[in-house]
Design a protein around this motif. Structure first.
Motif, PDB file in Angstrom:
ATOM      1  N   GLU A 343      48.248  56.870  54.762  1.00 49.80           N
ATOM      2  CA  GLU A 343      49.149  57.153  53.629  1.00 49.80           C
ATOM      3  C   GLU A 343      50.655  56.802  53.537  1.00 49.80           C
ATOM      4  O   GLU A 343      51.147  56.166  52.719  1.00 49.80           O
ATOM      5  CB  GLU A 343      49.022  58.667  53.304  1.00 49.80           C
ATOM      6  N   GLN A 344      50.964  56.711  54.850  1.00 51.16           N
ATOM      7  CA  GLN A 344      52.538  56.260  55.009  1.00 51.16           C
ATOM      8  C   GLN A 344      52.591  54.793  54.896  1.00 51.16           C
ATOM      9  O   GLN A 344      53.707  54.300  54.495  1.00 51.16           O
ATOM     10  CB  GLN A 344      52.846  56.488  56.452  1.00 51.16           C
ATOM     11  N   GLN A 345      51.574  54.051  54.551  1.00 55.42           N
ATOM     12  CA  GLN A 345      51.906  52.392  54.439  1.00 55.42           C
ATOM     13  C   GLN A 345      51.638  52.262  52.787  1.00 55.42           C
ATOM     14  O   GLN A 345      51.510  51.088  52.376  1.00 55.42           O
ATOM     15  CB  GLN A 345      50.658  51.696  55.000  1.00 55.42           C
ATOM     16  N   LEU A 346      51.246  53.482  52.138  1.00 52.78           N
ATOM     17  CA  LEU A 346      50.882  53.285  50.652  1.00 52.78           C
ATOM     18  C   LEU A 346      52.077  52.586  49.963  1.00 52.78           C
ATOM     19  O   LEU A 346      51.981  51.781  49.063  1.00 52.78           O
ATOM     20  CB  LEU A 346      50.457  54.677  50.122  1.00 52.78           C
ATOM     21  N   PRO A 347      53.368  53.095  50.139  1.00 52.36           N
ATOM     22  CA  PRO A 347      54.478  52.644  49.283  1.00 52.36           C
ATOM     23  C   PRO A 347      54.748  51.029  49.423  1.00 52.36           C
ATOM     24  O   PRO A 347      54.755  50.270  48.552  1.00 52.36           O
ATOM     25  CB  PRO A 347      55.603  53.336  49.797  1.00 52.36           C
ATOM     26  N   ASN A 348      54.256  50.550  50.649  1.00 50.09           N
ATOM     27  CA  ASN A 348      54.556  49.148  50.959  1.00 50.09           C
ATOM     28  C   ASN A 348      53.314  48.421  50.214  1.00 50.09           C
ATOM     29  O   ASN A 348      53.456  47.242  49.601  1.00 50.09           O
ATOM     30  CB  ASN A 348      54.491  48.659  52.457  1.00 50.09           C
ATOM     31  N   LEU A 349      52.035  48.833  50.407  1.00 47.43           N
ATOM     32  CA  LEU A 349      50.700  48.411  49.575  1.00 47.43           C
ATOM     33  C   LEU A 349      51.255  48.054  48.040  1.00 47.43           C
ATOM     34  O   LEU A 349      51.007  47.362  47.631  1.00 47.43           O
ATOM     35  CB  LEU A 349      49.877  49.072  49.936  1.00 47.43           C
ATOM     36  N   ILE A 350      51.742  49.346  47.496  1.00 52.94           N
ATOM     37  CA  ILE A 350      52.070  49.292  45.946  1.00 52.94           C
ATOM     38  C   ILE A 350      52.967  48.290  45.741  1.00 52.94           C
ATOM     39  O   ILE A 350      52.899  47.471  44.796  1.00 52.94           O
ATOM     40  CB  ILE A 350      52.562  50.586  45.618  1.00 52.94           C
ATOM     41  N   GLU A 351      53.880  48.197  46.590  1.00 49.97           N
ATOM     42  CA  GLU A 351      55.211  46.978  46.312  1.00 49.97           C
ATOM     43  C   GLU A 351      54.380  45.758  46.467  1.00 49.97           C
ATOM     44  O   GLU A 351      54.734  44.804  45.576  1.00 49.97           O
ATOM     45  CB  GLU A 351      56.228  47.036  47.304  1.00 49.97           C
ATOM     46  N   THR A 352      53.735  45.568  47.209  1.00 54.65           N
ATOM     47  CA  THR A 352      53.017  44.114  47.523  1.00 54.65           C
ATOM     48  C   THR A 352      52.022  44.092  46.263  1.00 54.65           C
ATOM     49  O   THR A 352      51.878  42.855  45.777  1.00 54.65           O
ATOM     50  CB  THR A 352      51.838  44.169  48.752  1.00 54.65           C
ATOM     51  N   LEU A 353      51.458  44.914  45.727  1.00 49.29           N
ATOM     52  CA  LEU A 353      50.257  44.722  44.512  1.00 49.29           C
ATOM     53  C   LEU A 353      51.156  44.650  43.475  1.00 49.29           C
ATOM     54  O   LEU A 353      50.745  43.713  42.282  1.00 49.29           O
ATOM     55  CB  LEU A 353      49.535  45.925  44.580  1.00 49.29           C
ATOM     56  N   LYS A 354      52.386  45.117  43.204  1.00 44.74           N
ATOM     57  CA  LYS A 354      53.240  44.738  42.201  1.00 44.74           C
ATOM     58  C   LYS A 354      53.558  43.206  41.895  1.00 44.74           C
ATOM     59  O   LYS A 354      53.509  42.787  40.537  1.00 44.74           O
ATOM     60  CB  LYS A 354      54.591  45.431  42.116  1.00 44.74           C
ATOM     61  N   SER A 355      53.458  42.637  42.880  1.00 43.62           N
ATOM     62  CA  SER A 355      53.787  41.129  42.587  1.00 43.62           C
ATOM     63  C   SER A 355      52.619  40.343  42.644  1.00 43.62           C
ATOM     64  O   SER A 355      52.408  39.161  42.115  1.00 43.62           O
ATOM     65  CB  SER A 355      54.663  40.700  43.825  1.00 43.62           C
ATOM     66  N   ASN A 356      51.465  40.806  43.382  1.00 43.75           N
ATOM     67  CA  ASN A 356      50.237  40.139  43.263  1.00 43.75           C
ATOM     68  C   ASN A 356      48.901  41.044  43.498  1.00 43.75           C
ATOM     69  O   ASN A 356      48.606  41.342  44.566  1.00 43.75           O
ATOM     70  CB  ASN A 356      50.105  39.162  44.551  1.00 43.75           C
ATOM     71  N   ASN A 357      48.606  41.691  42.088  1.00 39.81           N
ATOM     72  CA  ASN A 357      47.626  42.877  42.333  1.00 39.81           C
ATOM     73  C   ASN A 357      46.219  42.099  42.165  1.00 39.81           C
ATOM     74  O   ASN A 357      45.096  42.861  42.379  1.00 39.81           O
ATOM     75  CB  ASN A 357      47.654  43.495  40.915  1.00 39.81           C
ATOM     76  N   GLN A 358      46.207  40.808  42.630  1.00 44.58           N
ATOM     77  CA  GLN A 358      44.843  40.257  42.850  1.00 44.58           C
ATOM     78  C   GLN A 358      44.344  40.464  44.370  1.00 44.58           C
ATOM     79  O   GLN A 358      43.187  40.026  44.616  1.00 44.58           O
ATOM     80  CB  GLN A 358      44.862  38.600  42.219  1.00 44.58           C
ATOM     81  N   LEU A 359      45.453  40.948  45.017  1.00 43.98           N
ATOM     82  CA  LEU A 359      44.813  41.212  46.441  1.00 43.98           C
ATOM     83  C   LEU A 359      43.830  42.189  46.777  1.00 43.98           C
ATOM     84  O   LEU A 359      43.411  42.314  47.845  1.00 43.98           O
ATOM     85  CB  LEU A 359      46.179  41.313  47.154  1.00 43.98           C
ATOM     86  N   ILE A 360      43.704  43.039  45.907  1.00 45.48           N
ATOM     87  CA  ILE A 360      42.744  43.924  46.005  1.00 45.48           C
ATOM     88  C   ILE A 360      41.556  44.227  45.082  1.00 45.48           C
ATOM     89  O   ILE A 360      41.283  43.549  43.959  1.00 45.48           O
ATOM     90  CB  ILE A 360      43.646  45.368  45.830  1.00 45.48           C
ATOM     91  N   GLU A 361      40.366  44.537  45.532  1.00 47.85           N
ATOM     92  CA  GLU A 361      39.308  44.486  44.727  1.00 47.85           C
ATOM     93  C   GLU A 361      39.305  45.394  43.777  1.00 47.85           C
ATOM     94  O   GLU A 361      39.676  46.781  43.622  1.00 47.85           O
ATOM     95  CB  GLU A 361      37.909  45.002  45.758  1.00 47.85           C
ATOM     96  N   LYS A 362      38.762  44.897  42.596  1.00 45.65           N
ATOM     97  CA  LYS A 362      38.824  45.983  41.242  1.00 45.65           C
ATOM     98  C   LYS A 362      37.435  46.659  41.019  1.00 45.65           C
ATOM     99  O   LYS A 362      36.426  46.196  41.516  1.00 45.65           O
ATOM    100  CB  LYS A 362      39.092  45.006  40.069  1.00 45.65           C
ATOM    101  N   TYR A 363      37.717  47.889  40.495  1.00 37.98           N
ATOM    102  CA  TYR A 363      36.681  48.643  39.980  1.00 37.98           C
ATOM    103  C   TYR A 363      36.727  48.583  38.487  1.00 37.98           C
ATOM    104  O   TYR A 363      37.753  48.567  37.736  1.00 37.98           O
ATOM    105  CB  TYR A 363      36.854  49.943  40.531  1.00 37.98           C
ATOM    106  N   ASP A 364      35.410  48.339  37.840  1.00 39.46           N
ATOM    107  CA  ASP A 364      35.200  48.408  36.605  1.00 39.46           C
ATOM    108  C   ASP A 364      35.578  49.749  35.818  1.00 39.46           C
ATOM    109  O   ASP A 364      35.918  49.774  34.588  1.00 39.46           O
ATOM    110  CB  ASP A 364      33.882  47.780  36.003  1.00 39.46           C
ATOM    111  N   ALA A 365      35.224  50.866  36.436  1.00 37.12           N
ATOM    112  CA  ALA A 365      35.551  52.086  36.025  1.00 37.12           C
ATOM    113  C   ALA A 365      35.843  53.142  37.140  1.00 37.12           C
ATOM    114  O   ALA A 365      35.493  52.925  38.261  1.00 37.12           O
ATOM    115  CB  ALA A 365      34.159  52.648  35.498  1.00 37.12           C
ATOM    116  N   VAL A 366      37.023  53.815  36.905  1.00 39.54           N
ATOM    117  CA  VAL A 366      37.220  54.919  37.981  1.00 39.54           C
ATOM    118  C   VAL A 366      37.155  56.294  37.332  1.00 39.54           C
ATOM    119  O   VAL A 366      37.926  56.651  36.211  1.00 39.54           O
ATOM    120  CB  VAL A 366      38.768  54.523  38.359  1.00 39.54           C
ATOM    121  N   LEU A 367      36.551  57.177  37.989  1.00 41.54           N
ATOM    122  CA  LEU A 367      36.633  58.726  37.589  1.00 41.54           C
ATOM    123  C   LEU A 367      37.118  59.317  38.509  1.00 41.54           C
ATOM    124  O   LEU A 367      36.760  59.419  39.848  1.00 41.54           O
ATOM    125  CB  LEU A 367      34.733  58.951  37.128  1.00 41.54           C
TER     126      LEU A 367
END
Length: 636
Positions: A343-367
């Motif tokens: 969890e401590q690395q979450l802010p850095n991960l979010i900042e990275t994803l802001k510039s390139n959100n293709q780095l992460i696997e997508k889900y077609d639905a989230v519940l």
């Protein structure tokens, strides 16, 4: 006005189907159920009607005109299809008959629905009928073209018999014709009970099952075996919510016991069935709740697979649709096992994803279940996990159960606007009237958030529970001299409920606030007393591993912190050591009031609160005890 599933007919329905839907809804009795195109074990009849004084009727609907029909026989009709090409169709009456026999074969497997004696032994205890509806043919057309020679007038409805705007329409004739759509006259001596109707619904439409006793798989069987003797079904409105939530982002806000978790699990399986190529993510905060969700979804997936296997016996050439992929995680397991971060690395991960959100696997639905427990950053991460082309996000929450101080705004955190895309569930179906009233009165008296309680609202407000349909005993409140005596009393009640009321051990839970305090070993006393009384037990919240291994139906009384019980429910709940609440190290008293409210609303029927010391909450319980004693004296 009859109850309908769905509440509104879909836009793609034919004009004739829409007309019949509204006529049945508006003119059939209030206690009738009308299903439009329900999927019943691989088949989709146009309409199924269930009535307590009627039984079950299947209707096949055709929008054919006289010009469409080339030839009609008792078995087969020749019609002009697409591009004016001739096509062959089974006689609609015969088609309705096949649907009905298909349904009856499944219903006969439930011993609660068959006659156990007399000359009709082993047959269904209610009649099943069927008929055809011709939405563009009048009775004069049927007579003139001799169509009544291939379908008796008794078993079909014409346009003027279903259209309220037609001068020949009669409500009495409509109901009389539906009541008489039985080949073998069979009148019910007594109306079907609510339990009978729920059993019919539960057997025909497995996704409405809330729970059924089941045994753990034995070594030679790779499936969960369901016992339908303890079948419970969703309220008609919950069923409609699960099936008709709508696409893209949605928010469900509901009181404790309103069926939020069940709707979410049902929705996940429905999405997987309708979109077999989708990757679906189910998220929650608690480890034990994620385990329960996984079990619930596994059961529902098994049911769908069994539907497909049974349907293939009737349609062997039809290819079976595979289920979509459903991942179930609590949030921190998702970080650790899926995203490989803490969890401590979450802010850095979010900042990275802001510039390139293709780095992460997508889900077609989230519940997301228990959405009130999610932090702002967690929801931001979810927004990057979600496929932007589907935007299928379902959030389920109850702010009265909020025990973590979370600052968030859904629009900013997820980028999705839920205004006008939310539903409110204010009726509690889990608890009895006595438990709902007791828990809500406690919450209103002891939480400073009571000023935010509203009947309706969008973001941030707390929903007041409305009437619940079930009744039961009043909550049991008692005070002892010490915690050892308290646990002796609890174990006695557990034994009594198990032996006299036949409550399974795994339908009982002991909830505690703290496991140890200075020289007092509360959890040790709980375990020692249960062991002494030969009561099998399992400590859910002992450690993360015990939470992950939680199985409800294991014939053991559960022991848990209140936090780990969120989202779970049991027939009997024992809240012990209430004098440790509000906990002296907890600054936020609202959190403590929410915790005790959560604990109380885990109980289906039996609720017990016990204590051996004093606190603000026990003073309130003492006051309630005094009022109950006075009421009892006054009634004598």
């Amino acid at each position: 006005m009859a109850q309908t599933v769905p509440e509104a007919i879909k836009r793609t329905a034919t004009a004739g189907e829409r007309l019949l839907f509204h006529t049945l809804k508006n003119y059939l009795p209030d206690d009738y159920l009308v299903y439009y195109e329900p999927e019943i074990h691989g088949r989709r009849p146009d309409f199924v009607i269930i009535g307590p004084d009627l039984g079950l009727i299947v209707l096949e609907v055709k929008d054919w005109t006289i010009g469409t029909i080339v030839q009609a026989t008792k078995d087969e009709w020749t019609i002009f299809g697409k591009n004016q090409q001739q096509a062959f169709e089974k006689n609609p009456y015969k088609k309705a008959e096949e649907f009905t026999f298909h349904i009856m074969n499944f219903l006969k497997q439930d011993t609660n629905l068959i006659q156990t004696e007399g000359r009709n032994m082993h047959k269904l205890k209610f009649p099943c009928g069927y008929g055809a509806v011709f939405t563009r043919l009048h009775t004069t057309d049927m007579t003139k073209h001799s169509l009544y020679n291939v379908i008796s007038p008794q078993f079909c409805l014409a346009r003027n018999e279903i259209d309220p705007d037609n001068e020949d329409f009669s409500e009495e004739v409509l109901i009389e014709k539906i009541i008489n759509m039985f080949k073998i006259p069979f009148r019910l001596r007594e109306p079907l009970s609510n339990a009978d109707i729920n059993a019919i619904r539960g057997n025909l439409l497995p996704e409405v099952r809330i729970s059924a006793d089941y045994r753990e798989p034995v070594p030679h069987q790779d499936q969960i075996l369901l016992s339908m003797h303890n079948l419970k079904t969703m309220d008609i409105h919950q069923e409609n919510y699960a099936k008709n939530i709508g696409d893209k982002n949605r928010l469900i806000r509901g009181v404790a016991g309103s069926g939020k978790t069940l709707i979410l699990a049902t929705r996940a399986v429905l999405l997987a069935r309708e979109n077999p190529d989708w990757n679906i993510l189910v998220l929650c905060y608690n480890i034990s709740l994620s385990r329960y969700l996984q079990q619930l979804i596994d059961i529902k997936v098994k049911e769908v697979q069994q539907e497909g296997e049974q349907a293939s016996l009737f349609e062997p050439d039809e290819e079976q649709t595979p289920e979509g992929k459903i991942d179930v995680y609590n949030f921190h397991s998702l970080l650790k096992n899926k995203l490989k971060v803490i969890e401590q690395q979450l802010p850095n991960l979010i900042e990275t994803l802001k510039s390139n959100n293709q780095l992460i696997e997508k889900y077609d639905a989230v519940l997301i279940d228990e959405g009130q427990d999610f932090k702002q950053e967690w929801l931001q991460l979810v927004s990057y996990l979600l496929n932007p082309s589907t935007q299928s996000l379902l959030l389920v929450e109850d702010r009265a159960q909020e025990i973590y101080k979370r600052k968030r705004t859904y629009v900013q955190d997820t980028g999705l606007n839920f205004q006008g895309r939310s539903k409110i569930l204010s009726i509690n179906y889990r608890n009895t009237q006595q438990i709902v009233r007791f828990a809500w009165e406690f919450y209103q008296r002891n939480s400073t958030l009571k000023d935010k309680v509203v009947e309706q609202g969008f973001e941030g407000e707390i929903i007041a529970p409305k009437a619940t349909p079930r009744k039961g005993p009043e909550p049991f409140i008692y005070k002892t001299n010490n915690f050892k005596d308290e646990m002796q009393k609890v174990s006695q009640i557990i034994k009594k409920l198990h032996e006299k009321e036949k409550v399974p051990y795994d339908e009982m839970v002991i909830l505690y606030r703290v496991k140890r305090l200075s020289s007092k070993d509360y959890i040790g006393t709980i375990q020692h007393t249960l062991k002494q009384q030969d009561i099998p037990h399992y400590w859910i919240s002992e450690n993360p591993e015990s939470k992950r291994n939680y199985v409800k139906n294991d014939q053991q009384v559960k022991i848990s912190t209140i936090e780990s019980s969120k989202g779970l429910d049991f027939q009997a709940v024992f809240i012990v050591n209430v004098d440790n609440m509000p906990f002296f190290l907890e600054e936020d008293e609202n959190r403590e009031a929410s915790l005790l409210y959560i604990a109380m609303t885990r109980a289906h029927k039996y609720l017990s609160l016990s204590y051996s010391g004093e606190s603000k909450f026990t003073e309130y319980l003492d006051e309630i005890k005094g009022e109950l004693k006075k009421e009892k004296r006054d009634s004598v």
